[in-house]
Scaffold this motif. Structure first.
Motif, mmCIF file in Angstrom:
data_model
loop_
_atom_site.group_PDB
_atom_site.id
_atom_site.type_symbol
_atom_site.label_atom_id
_atom_site.label_comp_id
_atom_site.label_asym_id
_atom_site.label_seq_id
_atom_site.Cartn_x
_atom_site.Cartn_y
_atom_site.Cartn_z
ATOM 1 N N VAL A 175 -49.958 -14.304 -27.876
ATOM 2 C CA VAL A 175 -49.551 -13.099 -28.607
ATOM 3 C C VAL A 175 -49.079 -13.437 -30.012
ATOM 4 C CG1 VAL A 175 -49.009 -11.833 -26.508
ATOM 5 C CG2 VAL A 175 -47.223 -13.146 -27.636
ATOM 6 N N GLY A 176 -48.783 -14.714 -30.255
ATOM 7 C CA GLY A 176 -48.465 -15.171 -31.602
ATOM 8 C C GLY A 176 -47.135 -14.706 -32.134
ATOM 9 N N CYS A 177 -46.160 -14.516 -31.278
ATOM 10 C CA CYS A 177 -44.839 -14.072 -31.733
ATOM 11 C C CYS A 177 -43.818 -14.358 -30.644
ATOM 12 C CB CYS A 177 -44.849 -12.575 -32.055
ATOM 13 S SG CYS A 177 -45.100 -11.522 -30.589
ATOM 14 N N TRP A 178 -42.543 -14.181 -31.004
ATOM 15 C CA TRP A 178 -41.490 -14.183 -29.998
ATOM 16 C C TRP A 178 -41.452 -12.820 -29.331
ATOM 17 C CZ3 TRP A 178 -38.106 -17.581 -27.791
ATOM 18 C CH2 TRP A 178 -38.132 -18.890 -28.292
ATOM 19 N N LEU A 179 -41.285 -12.800 -28.031
ATOM 20 C CA LEU A 179 -41.232 -11.556 -27.284
ATOM 21 C C LEU A 179 -40.231 -11.676 -26.151
ATOM 22 C CD1 LEU A 179 -44.144 -11.235 -24.751
ATOM 23 C CD2 LEU A 179 -43.823 -13.313 -26.092
ATOM 24 N N SER A 180 -39.793 -10.534 -25.645
ATOM 25 C CA SER A 180 -38.899 -10.528 -24.493
ATOM 26 C C SER A 180 -39.177 -9.296 -23.651
ATOM 27 C CB SER A 180 -37.425 -10.555 -24.929
ATOM 28 O OG SER A 180 -37.105 -9.438 -25.743
ATOM 29 N N VAL A 181 -38.730 -9.358 -22.408
ATOM 30 C CA VAL A 181 -38.830 -8.227 -21.487
ATOM 31 C C VAL A 181 -37.497 -7.501 -21.506
ATOM 32 C CG1 VAL A 181 -39.246 -7.519 -19.104
ATOM 33 C CG2 VAL A 181 -40.457 -9.497 -20.048
ATOM 34 N N ALA A 182 -37.538 -6.178 -21.662
ATOM 35 C CA ALA A 182 -36.302 -5.416 -21.795
ATOM 36 C C ALA A 182 -36.342 -4.173 -20.916
ATOM 37 C CB ALA A 182 -36.086 -5.016 -23.256
ATOM 38 N N PHE A 183 -35.161 -3.609 -20.671
ATOM 39 C CA PHE A 183 -35.018 -2.358 -19.942
ATOM 40 C C PHE A 183 -34.247 -1.392 -20.828
ATOM 41 C CE2 PHE A 183 -35.483 -5.696 -16.803
ATOM 42 C CZ PHE A 183 -36.506 -5.186 -16.011
ATOM 43 N N ALA A 198 -32.953 10.254 -8.129
ATOM 44 C CA ALA A 198 -32.987 11.485 -8.920
ATOM 45 C C ALA A 198 -32.301 11.332 -10.273
ATOM 46 C CB ALA A 198 -32.328 12.614 -8.137
ATOM 47 N N ARG A 199 -31.675 10.200 -10.527
ATOM 48 C CA ARG A 199 -30.934 10.008 -11.774
ATOM 49 C C ARG A 199 -31.842 9.418 -12.864
ATOM 50 N NH1 ARG A 199 -25.220 7.219 -9.824
ATOM 51 N NH2 ARG A 199 -24.606 8.818 -8.282
ATOM 52 N N PRO A 200 -31.450 9.592 -14.127
ATOM 53 C CA PRO A 200 -32.187 8.932 -15.212
ATOM 54 C C PRO A 200 -32.158 7.424 -15.014
ATOM 55 C CG PRO A 200 -30.683 10.592 -16.070
ATOM 56 C CD PRO A 200 -30.356 10.433 -14.615
ATOM 57 N N ARG A 201 -33.196 6.778 -15.444
ATOM 58 C CA ARG A 201 -33.295 5.333 -15.264
ATOM 59 C C ARG A 201 -33.870 4.685 -16.512
ATOM 60 N NH1 ARG A 201 -37.656 5.796 -10.529
ATOM 61 N NH2 ARG A 201 -36.166 7.428 -10.008
ATOM 62 N N ARG A 202 -33.635 3.405 -16.622
ATOM 63 C CA ARG A 202 -34.223 2.664 -17.737
ATOM 64 C C ARG A 202 -35.666 2.276 -17.407
ATOM 65 N NH1 ARG A 202 -28.990 -1.124 -19.409
ATOM 66 N NH2 ARG A 202 -28.014 0.459 -20.741
ATOM 67 N N LYS A 203 -36.427 2.036 -18.451
ATOM 68 C CA LYS A 203 -37.842 1.712 -18.308
ATOM 69 C C LYS A 203 -38.103 0.307 -18.842
ATOM 70 C CE LYS A 203 -42.458 3.354 -19.648
ATOM 71 N NZ LYS A 203 -43.210 4.401 -20.380
ATOM 72 N N LYS A 204 -38.929 -0.440 -18.111
ATOM 73 C CA LYS A 204 -39.278 -1.793 -18.561
ATOM 74 C C LYS A 204 -40.237 -1.732 -19.742
ATOM 75 C CE LYS A 204 -42.051 -4.619 -16.253
ATOM 76 N NZ LYS A 204 -42.507 -5.572 -15.217
ATOM 77 N N VAL A 205 -39.947 -2.508 -20.778
ATOM 78 C CA VAL A 205 -40.798 -2.592 -21.958
ATOM 79 C C VAL A 205 -40.855 -4.050 -22.416
ATOM 80 C CG1 VAL A 205 -40.189 -0.246 -22.701
ATOM 81 C CG2 VAL A 205 -38.896 -2.209 -23.597
ATOM 82 N N TRP A 206 -41.700 -4.291 -23.398
ATOM 83 C CA TRP A 206 -41.749 -5.580 -24.089
ATOM 84 C C TRP A 206 -41.211 -5.379 -25.498
ATOM 85 C CZ3 TRP A 206 -44.939 -3.948 -20.414
ATOM 86 C CH2 TRP A 206 -45.391 -4.843 -19.429
ATOM 87 N N LEU A 207 -40.465 -6.346 -25.997
ATOM 88 C CA LEU A 207 -39.983 -6.312 -27.371
ATOM 89 C C LEU A 207 -40.676 -7.401 -28.173
ATOM 90 C CD1 LEU A 207 -36.117 -5.853 -26.928
ATOM 91 C CD2 LEU A 207 -37.874 -4.086 -27.188
ATOM 92 N N ARG A 208 -41.280 -6.998 -29.289
ATOM 93 C CA ARG A 208 -41.859 -7.972 -30.216
ATOM 94 C C ARG A 208 -40.839 -8.234 -31.313
ATOM 95 N NH1 ARG A 208 -44.311 -9.631 -34.693
ATOM 96 N NH2 ARG A 208 -46.359 -10.645 -34.562
ATOM 97 N N TRP A 209 -40.350 -9.468 -31.366
ATOM 98 C CA TRP A 209 -39.301 -9.809 -32.315
ATOM 99 C C TRP A 209 -39.871 -9.915 -33.726
ATOM 100 C CZ3 TRP A 209 -35.192 -13.716 -30.157
ATOM 101 C CH2 TRP A 209 -34.745 -13.274 -28.903
#
Length: 437
Positions: free
Chosen positions: A381-389, A313-324
């Protein structure tokens, strides 16, 4: 201790590259790429009349439809609802399963099986790096990815394959040798035409099956993928690797810590990245904070259920991708080579991984809004990327954020970390996998 882990850079038991990592990455989007997974994961087999009960009482997953020839991304937690680890769970036969992956989850299952009176036998098949002298693996395990995968597998099978859904198990043959397989992907995007198969069988059949796949794939442009391409592919699909096992601090888990070997997975774990805390519990995460909330089902009693019901029931972080940001990455490259003692942390290309668990701070202005995990460059994808929360209010497509790259105080004492200074990288948030070029 974990931040300054003395362990050195991990040595792969298979080639970094067969040709070059760029072509090997491109293979899973254009033709097909074949990986040898036979070395880096540990297989632990559980057999006996209490296997299903052990799984149901330990895992957060639902087991309502569990049966042989099914698989799950198994999640295990502590009583506090914090993750011990994840692994792929394979239902082999009635009362017999295989747990595959890094060993934190299998260790916890084995401990509970031994200490809680379950009628279960446990057989371990350690990864190649941890095999005893003269030992060898029991099975081979291959991964094949890319749009031409169905054609290649139909050719080696001598006919069409059974249609299975994502993460479904199936059986077929390779050159007349029976194998089992899991439909999933460690490269590209789940559900896309790049989805592939993880294939395994007796180690005695490994060389023959490998050769048969190579011969069948030649006309379809099959390429061999090494370790660098393999580990970067998972980042495209959103794989965040493993969490820090939440077992180091609870008094209730003292007996478990004493049961674990000092030089095992948990004892040799290394933590890297710009996120730094003196409290190990700040590195613990719940399944909701690790993008695995969909794998928590309250249709059974299991370790950590009460805590997870409250956390749900608490707020949570969401998984996203970051394009550097490309320009910031170019600056890091130049600084890491030419700025002497003021150099930035080097971005080892295409996979900048220097610890088992890596967490980098992500900022919006001065406010920390989350952490970034594995990062890589891929030609697809032609770039640096990472998985983030990220915090839910910050997980917005197109939002501009800042990632802190490098470790504090010139870097920790890990042998894989050179002296450097922290820097910042601009990044753009993507709530879906990055588009291919």
């Amino acid at each position: 201790m974990l931040r300054d882990s003395p362990t050195k850079r991990f040595r792969f038991d298979y080639p970094d590259m067969y040709t070059n990592w760029q072509d090997e990455q491109r293979g899973w989007t254009r033709t097909a790429t074949l990986f040898d997974q036979s070395h880096h994961m540990t297989d632990v087999y559980f057999e006996g009349p209490d296997v299903d009960r052990l799984l149901e009482e330990t895992g957060t997953n639902s087991f309502k439809t569990w049966a042989p020839d099914k698989a799950k991304h198994f999640v295990a937690c502590t009583e506090e609802g914090k993750m011990i680890g994840t692994a792929v769970l394979f239902g082999l036969e009635p009362n017999r399963v295989n747990v595959v992956g890094p060993t934190a989850t299998a260790n916890w299952l084995q401990y509970r099986a031994e200490k809680a009176g379950y009628d279960i036998e446990v057989l371990r098949d350690e990864r190649t790096a941890d095999q005893p002298p003269g030992g060898r693996r029991r099975t081979f395990r291959f991964e094949i990815e890319g749009p031409h995968t169905p054609k290649i597998l139909e050719k080696v099978n001598g006919g069409p394959l059974e249609q299975v859904r994502f993460f479904g198990m199936t059986r077929f043959s390779i050159g007349g040798r029976p194998v089992r397989a899991l439909a999933h992907t460690m490269a590209g995007v789940p559900g896309s035409e790049s989805m592939g198969y993880e294939i395994w069988g007796p180690v005695e059949d490994g060389k023959a099956c490998w050769q048969a796949l190579l011969e069948a794939g030649e006309e379809f442009g099959l390429v061999l993928g090494g370790a660098l391409a393999y580990y970067t592919g998972g980042i495209e699909s959103g794989y965040a690797a493993q969490p820090t096992p939440a077992i180091y601090s609870s008094p209730a888990l003292k007996s478990y810590r004493e049961w674990l070997p000092g030089n095992g997975y948990e004892g040799k774990l290394s933590i890297g990245g710009s996120f730094c805390s003196t409290d190990i519990e700040d590195y613990y995460v719940s399944p909701y904070e690790f993008g695995y909330g969909h794998l928590v089902k309250f249709d059974h009693d299991f370790v950590g259920r009460d805590a997870l019901e409250e956390l749900a029931a608490r707020p949570r972080r969401k998984k996203v991708w970051l394009r550097w940001n490309d320009e910031d990455v170019k600056w890091i490259y130049g600084s890491s080579l030419f700025d002497g003692e003021k150099r930035a942390k080097h971005l080892e290309t295409p996979l900048a991984r220097y610890a088992r668990v890596e967490l980098d701070v992500v900022l919006s202005g001065e406010r920390q809004i989350g952490v970034s995990t594995l990062r890589a460059y891929t030609v697809n994808v032609g770039c640096w990327l990472s998985v983030a929360f990220l915090d839910e209010d910050a997980a917005v497509d197109g939002a501009e954020v800042t990632l802190v790259w490098g470790e504090e105080n010139g870097g920790t004492a890990k042998g894989s970390v050179e002296r450097h200074v922290q820097t910042e990288v601009r990044a753009t948030v993507h709530t879906k996998p990055l588009p291919q070029r």
